[in-house]
Design a protein around this motif. Structure first.
Motif, PDB file in Angstrom:
ATOM      1  N   PRO A   1      61.323 -29.490 -37.496  1.00 22.54           N
ATOM      2  CA  PRO A   1      62.593 -30.101 -37.084  1.00 22.54           C
ATOM      3  C   PRO A   1      63.797 -29.460 -37.756  1.00 22.54           C
ATOM      4  CG  PRO A   1      61.402 -31.539 -38.582  1.00 22.54           C
ATOM      5  CD  PRO A   1      60.461 -30.443 -38.197  1.00 22.54           C
ATOM      6  N   ALA A   2      63.563 -28.733 -38.872  1.00 27.49           N
ATOM      7  CA  ALA A   2      64.658 -28.040 -39.545  1.00 27.49           C
ATOM      8  C   ALA A   2      65.059 -26.773 -38.804  1.00 27.49           C
ATOM      9  CB  ALA A   2      64.259 -27.695 -40.977  1.00 27.49           C
ATOM     10  N   GLY A   3      64.266 -26.377 -37.778  1.00 26.41           N
ATOM     11  CA  GLY A   3      64.601 -25.216 -36.982  1.00 26.41           C
ATOM     12  C   GLY A   3      64.011 -23.916 -37.480  1.00 26.41           C
ATOM     13  N   LEU A   4      63.325 -23.935 -38.610  1.00 24.17           N
ATOM     14  CA  LEU A   4      62.727 -22.731 -39.162  1.00 24.17           C
ATOM     15  C   LEU A   4      61.262 -22.996 -39.469  1.00 24.17           C
ATOM     16  CD1 LEU A   4      65.572 -21.664 -41.613  1.00 24.17           C
ATOM     17  CD2 LEU A   4      64.943 -20.518 -39.490  1.00 24.17           C
ATOM     18  N   GLY A   5      60.397 -22.122 -38.972  1.00 22.33           N
ATOM     19  CA  GLY A   5      58.968 -22.254 -39.226  1.00 22.33           C
ATOM     20  C   GLY A   5      58.257 -22.983 -38.107  1.00 22.33           C
ATOM     21  N   SER A   6      57.004 -22.586 -37.876  1.00 21.57           N
ATOM     22  CA  SER A   6      56.178 -23.227 -36.860  1.00 21.57           C
ATOM     23  C   SER A   6      54.721 -23.123 -37.262  1.00 21.57           C
ATOM     24  CB  SER A   6      56.395 -22.583 -35.488  1.00 21.57           C
ATOM     25  OG  SER A   6      55.906 -21.238 -35.476  1.00 21.57           O
ATOM     26  N   ILE A   7      53.900 -23.954 -36.632  1.00 17.77           N
ATOM     27  CA  ILE A   7      52.457 -23.946 -36.855  1.00 17.77           C
ATOM     28  C   ILE A   7      51.756 -23.983 -35.506  1.00 17.77           C
ATOM     29  CG2 ILE A   7      52.546 -25.052 -39.129  1.00 17.77           C
ATOM     30  CD1 ILE A   7      51.755 -27.679 -37.581  1.00 17.77           C
ATOM     31  N   PRO A   8      50.518 -23.517 -35.431  1.00 15.91           N
ATOM     32  CA  PRO A   8      49.786 -23.636 -34.169  1.00 15.91           C
ATOM     33  C   PRO A   8      49.344 -25.076 -33.929  1.00 15.91           C
ATOM     34  CG  PRO A   8      48.372 -22.726 -35.861  1.00 15.91           C
ATOM     35  CD  PRO A   8      49.735 -22.825 -36.465  1.00 15.91           C
ATOM     36  N   ARG A   9      49.156 -25.406 -32.678  1.00 16.63           N
ATOM     37  CA  ARG A   9      48.649 -26.736 -32.321  1.00 16.63           C
ATOM     38  C   ARG A   9      47.119 -26.716 -32.492  1.00 16.63           C
ATOM     39  NH1 ARG A   9      51.213 -30.656 -28.579  1.00 16.63           N
ATOM     40  NH2 ARG A   9      49.665 -32.222 -27.999  1.00 16.63           N
ATOM     41  N   ASP A  10      46.681 -26.623 -33.765  1.00 16.78           N
ATOM     42  CA  ASP A  10      45.261 -26.531 -34.068  1.00 16.78           C
ATOM     43  C   ASP A  10      44.671 -27.935 -34.227  1.00 16.78           C
ATOM     44  OD1 ASP A  10      46.299 -27.346 -36.480  1.00 16.78           O
ATOM     45  OD2 ASP A  10      45.756 -25.534 -37.584  1.00 16.78           O
ATOM     46  N   HIS A  11      43.429 -28.018 -34.714  1.00 17.15           N
ATOM     47  CA  HIS A  11      42.763 -29.325 -34.755  1.00 17.15           C
ATOM     48  C   HIS A  11      43.479 -30.281 -35.697  1.00 17.15           C
ATOM     49  CE1 HIS A  11      40.655 -29.677 -38.670  1.00 17.15           C
ATOM     50  NE2 HIS A  11      40.720 -28.376 -38.669  1.00 17.15           N
ATOM     51  N   ALA A  12      44.031 -29.772 -36.823  1.00 19.83           N
ATOM     52  CA  ALA A  12      44.761 -30.646 -37.746  1.00 19.83           C
ATOM     53  C   ALA A  12      46.034 -31.167 -37.102  1.00 19.83           C
ATOM     54  CB  ALA A  12      45.080 -29.891 -39.030  1.00 19.83           C
ATOM     55  N   ALA A  13      46.731 -30.298 -36.352  1.00 19.28           N
ATOM     56  CA  ALA A  13      47.947 -30.733 -35.660  1.00 19.28           C
ATOM     57  C   ALA A  13      47.614 -31.751 -34.570  1.00 19.28           C
ATOM     58  CB  ALA A  13      48.653 -29.524 -35.059  1.00 19.28           C
ATOM     59  N   ARG A  14      46.548 -31.519 -33.837  1.00 16.25           N
ATOM     60  CA  ARG A  14      46.169 -32.476 -32.779  1.00 16.25           C
ATOM     61  C   ARG A  14      45.818 -33.835 -33.367  1.00 16.25           C
ATOM     62  NH1 ARG A  14      43.491 -27.771 -30.991  1.00 16.25           N
ATOM     63  NH2 ARG A  14      41.486 -28.534 -31.778  1.00 16.25           N
ATOM     64  N   PHE A  15      45.134 -33.824 -34.515  1.00 14.41           N
ATOM     65  CA  PHE A  15      44.805 -35.079 -35.181  1.00 14.41           C
ATOM     66  C   PHE A  15      46.080 -35.837 -35.550  1.00 14.41           C
ATOM     67  CE2 PHE A  15      44.125 -37.571 -39.033  1.00 14.41           C
ATOM     68  CZ  PHE A  15      43.008 -38.313 -38.710  1.00 14.41           C
ATOM     69  N   GLY A  16      47.026 -35.147 -36.160  1.00 14.86           N
ATOM     70  CA  GLY A  16      48.269 -35.798 -36.547  1.00 14.86           C
ATOM     71  C   GLY A  16      49.013 -36.371 -35.366  1.00 14.86           C
TER      72      GLY A  16
END
Length: 366
Positions: free
Chosen positions: A151-166
């Motif tokens: 949300p700060a506009g800098l940085g990203s992560i893949p929509r991996d299993h940990a992201a899907r869980f969250g």
């Protein structure tokens, strides 16, 4: 936060782990099992034992602390230890937050265990202490496909299993942190050059250093700077309580910086000559393994003293002094928020390179 969970988990128990009451306590078999499963999960994530620790290294993190109430569980399935869970409740008046972590071996992902942990342990524990904001961190592995942006506009992560869980459990990505590493075997000549340049720019300041425990003459200023970490560091969408620090808390912090026999910690500070006050600091630590990775912990320059290259000064002064304390450590690891561009600029100039990313996740309970 390492779990994925659309189905029902059977024959799984969440067993509280007795925590050490003092630094001299013998550690329980459950605490040793917790350490083993922690190291195994990190090995799966990182592909090596770079972040492994001993039970003796971890024990000080779970000693009684008036500033934080800590809970720890082993996750067992059919008697086999498959994970661990922790919940921390800050003991600050008016706090709304609870912090938690979950590590589950990859072979047991996708079987509903994480969902049970969250619904039966994490949320009830937070609610029982009147907390409405849950925050946790997850290491994310690089993979192709959709990405989630900070949300700060800098940085990203893949929509991996940990992201899907969250996302499935009502969390939003609150911040992205970069893990960076520095090669102590090749990078120190450049550090010497940068240190000389920073010294020229930091007229009116001088370096002071100490190994913990913190000398009495520096406790007050060090405590003030540590308290400013909770208000001055970039937070994106995370919620941080303003943390009071005093001499007792500095003493507890010193003990946690040096964990396990043979651990070392060096604090490097910039002192404003005109006032005698400490106005910037950096921490380097290593635990019991003399060949282990060095951790660069907190670094801060007080806002009113920025613009004098003090961040570069304290980081380089610490790195150039470190080989005398930990000559067999070959690399330094540190974490920074992706929006903390000033500190990332310093790290990149020194020679730190990005190796992984963490997502900070937040959920507001209804």
């Amino acid at each position: 936060m390492n779990a994925d969970s659309p189905t029902t988990a059977a024959a799984v128990s969440f067993d509280p782990i007795p925590l050490p009451a003092t630094g001299g306590d013998a550690l329980s078999a459950d605490f040793e099992d917790m350490t083993r499963v922690r190291n195994a999960v990190l090995r799966e994530v990182m592909g090596s034992d770079v972040d492994a620790q001993t039970p003796e290294d971890l024990a000080p993190l779970f000693l009684p602390d008036p500033d934080e109430l800590r809970y720890l569980w082993l996750i067992r399935r059919g008697g086999e230890v498959i994970g661990r869970l922790g919940v921390d409740i800050p003991q600050i008046e008016g706090s709304r937050t609870a912090f938690w972590f979950l590590d589950i071996l990859a072979a047991h992902h996708g079987q509903g265990i994480g969902t049970r942990v969250h619904e039966e342990v994490v949320e009830p524990t937070a609610r029982s202490h009147g907390r409405s904001v849950l925050q946790t961190w997850a290491q994310h592995t690089e993979e192709p496909g959709e990405r989630l942006h900070s949300p700060a506009g800098l940085g990203s992560i893949p929509r991996d299993h940990a992201a899907r869980f969250g996302l499935r459990h009502g969390y939003t990505l609150a911040q992205v942190e970069r893990r960076s590493e520095f090669d102590l075997t090749t990078g120190l000549p450049h550090v010497e050059e940068l240190f000389a340049q920073a010294q020229s720019a930091a007229e009116g300041y001088r370096i002071v250093q100490w190994q913990v425990p913190t000398p009495a003459e520096f406790v007050e200023d060090y405590a003030w700077m540590k308290s400013r970490m909770s208000t001055d560091a970039p937070a994106a969408d995370l919620e941080w309580d303003e943390e009071p620090w005093d001499a007792d808390r500095i003493a507890r912090h010193d003990a946690m910086l040096v964990r396990g026999e043979g651990g070392r910690a060096l604090v490097t500070a910039a002192q404003h000559i005109a006032t005698g006050r400490l106005v910037a600091f950096n921490e380097l630590t290593i635990q019991s393994d003399p060949e282990g990775v060095t951790s660069q912990e907190d670094t801060l320059v007080l806002k009113e003293h920025r613009g004098h290259r003090l961040g570069m000064l304290v980081k380089c002064a610490g790195l150039r002094a470190w080989p005398a304390l930990a000559p067999r450590s070959r690399r330094v690891v540190t974490y920074n928020a992706e929006e903390n561009r000033p500190m990332l600029d310093v790290n990149e100039t020194i020679g730190f390179v990005p190796v992984a990313y963490e997502g900070a996740w937040k959920k507001v309970l209804e």
